[in-house]
Design a protein around this motif. Structure first.
Motif, PDB file in Angstrom:
ATOM      1  N   TYR A  21       0.874  -1.171   0.000  1.00  0.00           N
ATOM      2  CA  TYR A  21       0.000   0.000   0.000  1.00  0.00           C
ATOM      3  C   TYR A  21       0.911   1.221   0.000  1.00  0.00           C
ATOM      4  CZ  TYR A  21      -4.352   2.556   0.866  1.00  0.00           C
ATOM      5  OH  TYR A  21      -5.464   3.376   0.732  1.00  0.00           O
ATOM      6  N   TYR A  22       0.647   2.185  -0.877  1.00  0.00           N
ATOM      7  CA  TYR A  22       1.497   3.371  -0.929  1.00  0.00           C
ATOM      8  C   TYR A  22       0.661   4.638  -0.966  1.00  0.00           C
ATOM      9  CZ  TYR A  22       0.586   3.236  -5.992  1.00  0.00           C
ATOM     10  OH  TYR A  22      -0.030   3.205  -7.222  1.00  0.00           O
ATOM     11  N   VAL A  99       0.492  -3.836   4.973  1.00  0.00           N
ATOM     12  CA  VAL A  99      -0.931  -4.059   5.243  1.00  0.00           C
ATOM     13  C   VAL A  99      -1.235  -5.553   5.409  1.00  0.00           C
ATOM     14  CG1 VAL A  99      -1.836  -1.940   4.230  1.00  0.00           C
ATOM     15  CG2 VAL A  99      -1.349  -3.878   2.746  1.00  0.00           C
ATOM     16  N   SER A 100      -0.258  -6.309   5.880  1.00  0.00           N
ATOM     17  CA  SER A 100      -0.497  -7.739   6.113  1.00  0.00           C
ATOM     18  C   SER A 100      -1.541  -7.961   7.191  1.00  0.00           C
ATOM     19  CB  SER A 100       0.817  -8.433   6.496  1.00  0.00           C
ATOM     20  OG  SER A 100       1.400  -7.834   7.642  1.00  0.00           O
ATOM     21  N   GLN A 101      -1.680  -6.998   8.128  1.00  0.00           N
ATOM     22  CA  GLN A 101      -2.713  -7.098   9.161  1.00  0.00           C
ATOM     23  C   GLN A 101      -3.754  -5.987   9.053  1.00  0.00           C
ATOM     24  OE1 GLN A 101      -1.353  -7.815  13.204  1.00  0.00           O
ATOM     25  NE2 GLN A 101       0.550  -8.737  12.486  1.00  0.00           N
ATOM     26  N   ILE A 102      -3.618  -5.153   8.032  1.00  0.00           N
ATOM     27  CA  ILE A 102      -4.529  -4.013   7.848  1.00  0.00           C
ATOM     28  C   ILE A 102      -5.426  -4.283   6.658  1.00  0.00           C
ATOM     29  CG2 ILE A 102      -4.670  -1.535   7.387  1.00  0.00           C
ATOM     30  CD1 ILE A 102      -3.481  -2.121  10.086  1.00  0.00           C
ATOM     31  N   HIS A 103      -6.727  -4.064   6.823  1.00  0.00           N
ATOM     32  CA  HIS A 103      -7.697  -4.296   5.750  1.00  0.00           C
ATOM     33  C   HIS A 103      -8.573  -3.052   5.605  1.00  0.00           C
ATOM     34  CE1 HIS A 103      -6.641  -8.609   5.747  1.00  0.00           C
ATOM     35  NE2 HIS A 103      -6.539  -8.443   7.062  1.00  0.00           N
ATOM     36  N   SER A 104      -7.957  -1.947   5.204  1.00  0.00           N
ATOM     37  CA  SER A 104      -8.686  -0.688   5.124  1.00  0.00           C
ATOM     38  C   SER A 104      -7.958   0.280   4.220  1.00  0.00           C
ATOM     39  CB  SER A 104      -8.830  -0.075   6.527  1.00  0.00           C
ATOM     40  OG  SER A 104      -9.553   1.130   6.493  1.00  0.00           O
ATOM     41  N   ASP A 105      -8.687   1.248   3.653  1.00  0.00           N
ATOM     42  CA  ASP A 105      -8.038   2.352   2.950  1.00  0.00           C
ATOM     43  C   ASP A 105      -7.315   3.228   3.967  1.00  0.00           C
ATOM     44  OD1 ASP A 105      -8.205   2.221   0.206  1.00  0.00           O
ATOM     45  OD2 ASP A 105     -10.226   3.037   0.128  1.00  0.00           O
ATOM     46  N   LEU A 106      -6.183   3.766   3.560  1.00  0.00           N
ATOM     47  CA  LEU A 106      -5.403   4.665   4.395  1.00  0.00           C
ATOM     48  C   LEU A 106      -5.356   6.033   3.730  1.00  0.00           C
ATOM     49  CD1 LEU A 106      -2.405   2.269   5.187  1.00  0.00           C
ATOM     50  CD2 LEU A 106      -4.622   2.435   6.327  1.00  0.00           C
ATOM     51  N   TYR A 107      -5.098   7.070   4.523  1.00  0.00           N
ATOM     52  CA  TYR A 107      -5.207   8.434   4.014  1.00  0.00           C
ATOM     53  C   TYR A 107      -3.946   9.238   4.313  1.00  0.00           C
ATOM     54  CZ  TYR A 107     -10.076   7.477   3.156  1.00  0.00           C
ATOM     55  OH  TYR A 107     -11.230   6.933   2.667  1.00  0.00           O
ATOM     56  N   HIS A 120      -6.830   9.325  -0.373  1.00  0.00           N
ATOM     57  CA  HIS A 120      -6.422   7.975   0.007  1.00  0.00           C
ATOM     58  C   HIS A 120      -5.315   7.457  -0.901  1.00  0.00           C
ATOM     59  CE1 HIS A 120      -8.510   5.979  -3.373  1.00  0.00           C
ATOM     60  NE2 HIS A 120      -9.455   6.881  -3.191  1.00  0.00           N
ATOM     61  N   GLY A 121      -4.685   6.396  -0.446  1.00  0.00           N
ATOM     62  CA  GLY A 121      -3.609   5.783  -1.200  1.00  0.00           C
ATOM     63  C   GLY A 121      -4.116   4.637  -2.053  1.00  0.00           C
ATOM     64  N   ARG A 122      -3.202   3.755  -2.449  1.00  0.00           N
ATOM     65  CA  ARG A 122      -3.550   2.645  -3.332  1.00  0.00           C
ATOM     66  C   ARG A 122      -2.916   1.358  -2.811  1.00  0.00           C
ATOM     67  NH1 ARG A 122      -2.483   6.801  -7.598  1.00  0.00           N
ATOM     68  NH2 ARG A 122      -4.288   6.913  -8.972  1.00  0.00           N
ATOM     69  N   ASN A 235       3.145   5.816 -11.071  1.00  0.00           N
ATOM     70  CA  ASN A 235       1.804   6.353 -10.893  1.00  0.00           C
ATOM     71  C   ASN A 235       1.910   7.828 -10.552  1.00  0.00           C
ATOM     72  OD1 ASN A 235      -1.019   6.202 -10.927  1.00  0.00           O
ATOM     73  ND2 ASN A 235      -0.960   4.188  -9.958  1.00  0.00           N
ATOM     74  N   LEU A 236       0.784   8.498 -10.427  1.00  0.00           N
ATOM     75  CA  LEU A 236       0.809   9.943 -10.231  1.00  0.00           C
ATOM     76  C   LEU A 236      -0.357  10.399  -9.366  1.00  0.00           C
ATOM     77  CD1 LEU A 236      -1.575  11.292 -12.272  1.00  0.00           C
ATOM     78  CD2 LEU A 236       0.049  10.469 -13.966  1.00  0.00           C
ATOM     79  N   TYR A 237      -0.163  11.546  -8.756  1.00  0.00           N
ATOM     80  CA  TYR A 237      -1.217  12.283  -8.044  1.00  0.00           C
ATOM     81  C   TYR A 237      -1.197  13.713  -8.562  1.00  0.00           C
ATOM     82  CZ  TYR A 237      -2.446   8.790  -4.508  1.00  0.00           C
ATOM     83  OH  TYR A 237      -2.921   7.658  -3.869  1.00  0.00           O
ATOM     84  N   LEU A 238      -2.364  14.355  -8.578  1.00  0.00           N
ATOM     85  CA  LEU A 238      -2.441  15.775  -8.891  1.00  0.00           C
ATOM     86  C   LEU A 238      -2.196  16.580  -7.633  1.00  0.00           C
ATOM     87  CD1 LEU A 238      -5.471  16.372 -11.302  1.00  0.00           C
ATOM     88  CD2 LEU A 238      -3.045  16.285 -11.847  1.00  0.00           C
ATOM     89  N   VAL A 239      -1.390  17.621  -7.746  1.00  0.00           N
ATOM     90  CA  VAL A 239      -1.139  18.543  -6.648  1.00  0.00           C
ATOM     91  C   VAL A 239      -1.864  19.837  -6.974  1.00  0.00           C
ATOM     92  CG1 VAL A 239       0.593  19.751  -5.274  1.00  0.00           C
ATOM     93  CG2 VAL A 239       1.113  17.499  -6.249  1.00  0.00           C
TER      94      VAL A 239
END
Length: 256
Positions: A21-22, A99-107, A120-122, A235-239
């Motif tokens: 997850y990044y 995220v081996s123990q995490i099952h959720s979107d992160l922000y 959020h990330g991917r 990959n990319l994000y808009l700033v």
């Protein structure tokens, strides 16, 4: 490159995809950046609701170097850990989260005085190339770069906006352990504006000022289409930046 051909090429080149997850990060004077690690979605999944949940995050700088590692333990699925990103001179990069123990979107959050934004990330992957393939791509990449080109292994199309009072930048993230040369072509209303070749080190990142292709007419907001091609996974994000550009309040936008 079509998916079946890409899968065949990965197999022949020995490319390994490591699930992760990044999230992007940005720091500037007066701008605070933090990632929020939680396991909220585990509340709705049988067998995953009991804590504690252990995780770790690795912050990579623009040059691909590891800035810092963070260890996090969530007591329950309702717990949230706020991890503040360490500022660097380059001020951008991405962070990977176990995220081996995490099952959720992160922000990831950005705050500047009274302003606050989040995205959020991917949950995707990092590409790992064996040394023989890294050497081959280094040679081919340098040869193609003389003509302003790259190996078009991955492509993305993205709309951006540029204006005097509001504009978007790109945060490009090289999600691989090879040098990534990303070729970017820009057009506006069917009119070609130019191309640029951006070199990103392994696990590195770059911010790109889109006004560099051509300044918009005074008082207008221009919408531009970008075609991006890279020799490795990126990959990319808009700033989003206002009239102060990257010196003022910023936002990060997840794009498809």
């Amino acid at each position: 490159m079509a998916s079946p051909l890409r899968a065949l090429a990965r197999s022949l080149l020995g490319v390994e995809r490591v699930s992760t997850y990044y999230l992007p990060w940005l720091t500037r004077p007066g701008l605070d950046c933090a990632i929020l690690i939680n396991n909220v979605e585990a509340r709705f999944k049988q067998g995953y609701t009991q804590g504690p949940f252990a995780s770790s995050a690795r912050q990579y700088d623009a040059d691909g170097s590891l800035v810092r590692s963070y260890d996090v333990t969530l007591a329950s699925s309702l717990d949230t850990a706020e991890v503040r990103m360490e500022p660097t001179p380059a001020g951008c990069g991405f962070v990977t989260v176990d995220v081996s123990q995490i099952h959720s979107d992160l922000y990831v959050t950005l705050s500047h005085r009274d302003t606050y934004t989040a995205t959020h990330g991917r949950h995707e992957f990092i590409e790992r190339y064996p040394i023989r393939t890294r050497l081959l791509m280094a040679v081919l990449g340098r040869l193609l770069a003389f003509g302003g080109r790259t190996i078009p292994a991955f492509r993305r199309d993205q709309y951006v906006y540029v204006g005097a009072d509001s504009r978007s930048h790109l945060l490009l993230m090289n999600l691989s352990n090879v040098t990534n040369r990303v070729r970017i072509g820009a057009s506006e209303a069917g009119r070609f504006l130019g191309r640029r070749l951006v070199t990103i080190p392994p696990m590195g990142s770059r911010t790109l000022d889109l006004a560099g292709f051509a300044e918009p007419k005074l008082g207008t907001l221009a919408v531009r289409r970008l075609r991006l091609e890279g020799n490795a996974w990126f990959n990319l994000y808009l700033v989003g930046a206002g009239p102060q550009d990257l010196a003022g309040p910023l936002s990060l936008m997840h794009v498809k």
